[in-house]
Write a protein that holds these residues in place. Structure first.
Motif, short mmCIF file in Angstrom:
data_model
loop_
_atom_site.label_atom_id
_atom_site.label_comp_id
_atom_site.label_asym_id
_atom_site.label_seq_id
_atom_site.Cartn_x
_atom_site.Cartn_y
_atom_site.Cartn_z
N TRP A 4 0.82 -1.20 0.00
CA TRP A 4 0.00 0.00 0.00
C TRP A 4 0.86 1.26 0.00
O TRP A 4 0.62 2.20 -0.77
N GLU A 5 1.88 1.28 0.85
CA GLU A 5 2.74 2.46 0.94
C GLU A 5 3.53 2.68 -0.34
O GLU A 5 3.77 3.82 -0.75
N SER A 41 -10.64 11.07 0.70
CA SER A 41 -9.25 11.44 0.46
C SER A 41 -8.83 11.09 -0.97
O SER A 41 -8.87 9.91 -1.35
N PRO A 42 -8.43 12.08 -1.78
CA PRO A 42 -7.96 11.77 -3.14
C PRO A 42 -6.73 10.85 -3.15
O PRO A 42 -6.59 10.03 -4.06
N ILE A 43 -5.87 10.98 -2.15
CA ILE A 43 -4.68 10.12 -2.10
C ILE A 43 -5.09 8.68 -1.86
O ILE A 43 -4.61 7.75 -2.53
N ASP A 44 -5.99 8.45 -0.91
CA ASP A 44 -6.46 7.09 -0.64
C ASP A 44 -7.20 6.52 -1.85
O ASP A 44 -7.07 5.34 -2.17
N ARG A 75 1.12 4.11 -2.81
CA ARG A 75 0.80 5.48 -2.39
C ARG A 75 1.92 6.44 -2.80
O ARG A 75 1.66 7.55 -3.31
N ALA A 76 3.17 6.02 -2.60
CA ALA A 76 4.30 6.85 -3.01
C ALA A 76 4.31 7.05 -4.53
O ALA A 76 4.62 8.14 -5.02
N GLN A 77 3.93 6.01 -5.26
CA GLN A 77 3.92 6.10 -6.71
C GLN A 77 2.86 7.07 -7.21
O GLN A 77 3.12 7.88 -8.12
N VAL A 78 1.66 7.02 -6.63
CA VAL A 78 0.61 7.93 -7.11
C VAL A 78 0.93 9.37 -6.71
O VAL A 78 0.62 10.31 -7.46
N LEU A 79 1.56 9.56 -5.55
CA LEU A 79 1.96 10.91 -5.15
C LEU A 79 3.04 11.45 -6.08
O LEU A 79 3.03 12.63 -6.46
N ALA A 80 3.98 10.58 -6.46
CA ALA A 80 5.04 11.01 -7.37
C ALA A 80 4.48 11.36 -8.74
O ALA A 80 4.95 12.30 -9.41
N LYS A 81 3.46 10.62 -9.18
CA LYS A 81 2.90 10.84 -10.51
C LYS A 81 1.94 12.02 -10.55
O LYS A 81 1.99 12.84 -11.48
#
Length: 512
Positions: A166-167, A385-388, A170-176
């Motif tokens: 999951w983490e 949450s858009p990130i979730d 999550r890091a990948q979608v935040l980076a993108k």
């Protein structure tokens, strides 16, 4: 370097489409490969698949899942390839064709009906909510399970949550997507997540939907509240199962709805009504696994419920509770999947599949209701949450969601079997277990009803905390029983808790 490359390749090869609803009849005259071809074709015909959610399982994996030979699967796949339903990508796998044959491009459209008007009023309804908790009691949440408390109903094994995966996602979608995930987002929900959920539901739950019918919400309670506010005016009638999930009563009371409890039999909710009984505007049901009794609604009762809803212009709210965790027989199709008149509002959540703290759920609604649902969601809290949401979309489309369900189903089946065996050995003299076909709870009926007050007191004292069945009843008068949860505890913890309870009951019984 080779290790780094191998991991993404493995993820790319994960199957998104599981075809769990396929049923092959070995006694039929139709060859197995023809049955498989026909059912996959029909699945593709009715589903909605994007480029990121169209990967099929390998012929080997599908053969193992269905218990058939690989050559049978290969024959079916070959025919689908020849007719233009499938396409192959070298070193990537088999995918749904970008354009299906023209014959199957037209999907059935739900019948249209007039939008439903609803006034919005402020009232004293909060005082009427059937919830006696005060102050710090709310800190323990819906289950009231503090530290050290065990065998509480409806708690999943959060220690098995794939945190590292999951983490990483999550890091990948935040980076993108970066700062785009920090802004206000869609009131209907992340488009990628709605696409992924639509593909999952079409395949795994036989739901008939497309992404534009889906609204992402913050869990099942919000799904209930938004749906109630969209289709009922204050004072109108809702039928609910009795006994039922206590949050259903609380949510409907908050919405100002008149609740009519309906009894259950061994087929599910009893639809019969007296001539003087008011017709409902909505009926809340848990057909896959009724909570707390664990009844699975029969096909006859499902069709009867749909016929009633169609005849009386009633909506059905389908809470597809614990459908993924069925241990006896194959998964059952959703009620929404057999609804041909747009009567069913279907809702689900990832609270039990992943973890309760991830407040994400979804509503699949008839198209004329979707805008009203989105308006109400916007008025409540805008969006989840858009990130979730973006992380969950990746979690589903890369195949981790299905893998996790299959893994947890195995873990829960083992814990369930262990709980039943140990419970009967240690407490079989006091209780009779009612073991349902699905779900994370079991009902234990008292053999001597007069012992209920003593057992209730003991469970509160020692921190082994099953719920009293009467807690979930409105008007139903059932024999004394307790609802035990087993999913969140290891076999060792289950055994220690049952030994503790058996010992405390023996000591308490000797003192009375």
């Amino acid at each position: 370097m080779s290790n780094r490359k191998s991991r993404p390749q493995k993820r790319r090869r994960r199957s998104i489409i599981a075809f769990e609803m396929i049923r092959l009849d070995r006694t039929a005259t139709e060859p197995l490969h023809q049955q498989l071809y026909r059912q996959i074709r029909d699945e593709l015909k009715s589903g909605r698949f994007s480029d990121s959610s169209s990967r099929l399982p390998s012929s080997r994996a599908l053969a193992i899942d269905l218990g058939i030979s690989r050559s049978t699967v290969t024959l079916a796949f070959s025919k689908l390839h020849a007719e233009g339903y499938l396409r192959s990508k070298p070193k990537s796998g088999t995918f749904v064709a970008n354009l299906l044959p023209e014959t199957f491009l037209t999907a059935d459209q739900p019948k249209t009906y007039q939008p439903i008007q609803r006034p919005i009023r402020i009232s004293d309804r909060a005082r009427a909510i059937p919830d006696g908790r005060v102050g710090s009691q709310f800190d323990l949440g819906a289950t009231g399970a503090g530290a050290g408390v065990s065998l509480v109903a409806s708690i999943p094994a959060v220690d098995e949550f794939p945190m590292a995966v999951w983490e990483r996602l999550r890091a990948q979608v935040l980076a993108k997507k970066g700062v785009n995930l920090l802004r206000y987002a869609s009131n209907r929900g992340d488009a990628d997540l709605r696409n992924a959920i639509a593909a999952y539901l079409c395949d795994f739950r036989a739901v008939r939907c497309h992404p534009d019918q889906i609204v992402i919400v913050a869990g099942m309670q919000q799904a209930m509240l938004i749906s109630a506010m969209a289709v009922l005016n204050p004072g109108e009638v809702a039928w609910i199962e009795d006994p039922s999930y206590q949050q259903t009563r609380r949510v409907l009371t908050l919405a100002g709805v008149k609740i009519v409890p309906k009894l259950l039999d061994n087929q599910g909710i009893v639809i019969a009504r007296s001539p003087k009984e008011p017709l409902p505007r909505i009926i809340y049901v848990t057909p896959s696994h009724q909570f707390p009794l664990g009844v699975t609604m029969s096909f006859q009762r499902r069709t009867g419920l749909l016929d009633f809803a169609r005849a009386h212009d009633v909506f059905i709210f389908e809470d597809d509770y614990d459908a993924e965790f069925r241990f006896a027989g194959p998964p059952l199709p959703s009620l929404q999947g057999i609804d041909n008149s747009s009567r069913v509002i279907y809702a689900g959540t990832v609270s039990k599949i992943l973890c309760p703290s991830l407040r994400l759920g979804y509503i699949v609604a008839p198209e004329p209701l979707v805008d009203s649902l989105a308006k109400i969601r916007s008025a409540m809290d805008q969006h989840s949450s858009p990130i979730d949401q973006a992380t969950l979309a990746r979690f589903i489309t890369e195949g981790f969601f299905l893998s996790h369900i299959k893994r947890m189903r195995k873990i829960y089946a083992e814990r369930r079997d262990f709980f039943i065996k140990q419970f009967n050995e240690l407490l079989g003299d006091r209780f009779t277990l009612q073991v349902p076909e699905a779900g994370l709870n079991v009902v234990a009926w008292l053999k001597r009803e007069e012992e209920f007050p003593m057992i209730r007191r003991v469970t509160l004292e020692i921190g082994v905390r099953p719920s009293s069945l009467s807690f979930f009843c409105i008007q139903a008068k059932l024999k004394p029983a307790f609802v035990f949860g087993f999913a969140a505890w290891t076999p060792t913890q289950i055994w220690e808790s049952l030994v503790k309870l058996a010992s405390a009951l023996r000591d308490s019984y000797g003192c009375e």
